[in-house]
Enzyme design. Sequence first.
Site, PDB file in Angstrom:
ATOM      1  N   GLU A 100       0.870  -1.179   0.000  1.00 30.72           N
ATOM      2  CA  GLU A 100       0.000   0.000   0.000  1.00 30.72           C
ATOM      3  C   GLU A 100       0.906   1.228   0.000  1.00 30.72           C
ATOM      4  O   GLU A 100       1.453   1.606   1.028  1.00 30.72           O
ATOM      5  CB  GLU A 100      -0.916  -0.013   1.228  1.00 30.72           C
ATOM      6  CG  GLU A 100      -1.894  -1.165   1.263  1.00 30.72           C
ATOM      7  CD  GLU A 100      -2.921  -1.104   0.142  1.00 30.72           C
ATOM      8  OE1 GLU A 100      -3.125  -0.020  -0.434  1.00 30.72           O
ATOM      9  OE2 GLU A 100      -3.529  -2.147  -0.159  1.00 30.72           O
ATOM     10  N   CYS A 128      -1.407   9.185   2.007  1.00 35.40           N
ATOM     11  CA  CYS A 128      -1.266   8.682   0.641  1.00 35.40           C
ATOM     12  C   CYS A 128      -2.482   8.996  -0.213  1.00 35.40           C
ATOM     13  O   CYS A 128      -2.383   9.057  -1.438  1.00 35.40           O
ATOM     14  CB  CYS A 128      -1.002   7.178   0.655  1.00 35.40           C
ATOM     15  SG  CYS A 128      -2.292   6.217   1.479  1.00 35.40           S
TER      16      CYS A 128
END
Length: 479
Positions: free
Chosen positions: A207, A246
């Site tokens: 991720e 993110c």
Amino acid sequence: MEKSIAELRETFKNGGTKSISWRQSQLKALLQLINQNEDSIFKALDQDLGKSPVESYRDEVGVLKKSVTYTLSCLEKWVAPKKAEVPLLFFPAKAEVMPQPLGVVLIFSSWNFPFTLALDPLIGAISAGNTVLLKPSDLAPACISFLVETIPKYLDNKAIKVVAGGADIGERLLQLKWDKIFYTGSPRVGRLVMAAAAKHLTPVTLELGGKCPAIVDTLSTTPSKAKVTAKRIVGGKWGPCNGQACIAIDYLLVEEKLASALIELLKKTIKRFYGENIKSLKSISRIVNEHQFQRLVNLLKDPNVADSIVYGGSVDEEKLVIEPTILLDPPLDSEIMSEEIFGPLLPIITLKNIEESINFINSKSNPLVIYAFTEDETFKKRILSETSSGTVTFNDSMVQFLCDSLPFGGVGQSGFGRYHGKYSFDTFSHEKSILHRGFYPEIEPRYPPWTDFKLLFIKLAYEFDYFGLILLLLWFKRS
């Protein structure tokens, strides 16, 4: 460390984690941990990142409560074997797919959401029946201290362990054999994780992140929709850990003629949400440490970048605070436009026509998320069909992360693999396919040419599945 991992492997081998009752008990204990230590969690997040209780509950505590509750409500259904269709050619037969835990799992979590990014993957690993070693980031020391001290008090310490430490501990862990590695963090470290996992052919979920754009095509509609757009952009840029996320909006794409109106709306919204200057900022996180603070300050020191600042730009080195900053058309070859910002700086890139945004996005690496504020259905279809990203969200920001029915993950440079809800369970499971057949009927034709008849039968059976049953019914005498 090796002794702890050996205990995890022995626990998994004994099969205790595979029972539904064990999984449910651990998930309930995790929920109890969160409920009973809410104030301590708030305190640790404030100490490490300056997060307010509202932000901490929204992005950490509330997310985890929702995730655990949803998993508990669905667990028995997820664990149950699923029937699979069987071609009539195999009659009589039945098939099923059975999810099984992978084994001993290593989870690396990031510092920007120290609890969510540690415990949400843990929820998936527990629900799938694995044993787990959790390695949180050492850049959030108060949070990692809380996890190390608290998790053993609530969860099965023979099956779930937490280890503290820096990069040296991470490197030691990567030298060992695991049945699954789940990593959240930077692409640079993600490459190291993949390289280490390759030695043992260990499956990996990465991720990562990337430059997540927001396309703005709603300012020419009604004023009320333009205001909502501005609010959702500000919330999606500075709301999540002051841009240190993110999935935070990295930059905006807007038509030249609408840029000034967009900037004014953003300014008003920032002042309303967070305050008017760096001395009066409220409800906004600080930069995690001096290194990250200096990295962001250096982005602004480029003279051409500094000239593009149209709002903000002030910094407080003592408190590690950078105020929300808007830049208009910084140089496209500058570092601020080539690397993920991961902070409170928001470049606005202007275009002659908003549809040019598709080519602009495609000129960069695959983003984790594309945000698009538009009501043009044709344009929406073009964005979906002509771009590649982990997720696309229309007319909002960040909310896709909270939706348990949607997979969360990247593509290409933004990572691979997915989790959240059922997708977390799947990520930490192996789907074993099972086929049951009987011994009868067993048919074998008597007459020559036997080879030609077999070939004909196989061709018909593959091309038209129902021919398998028909030929069985019309078959010749057994030998």
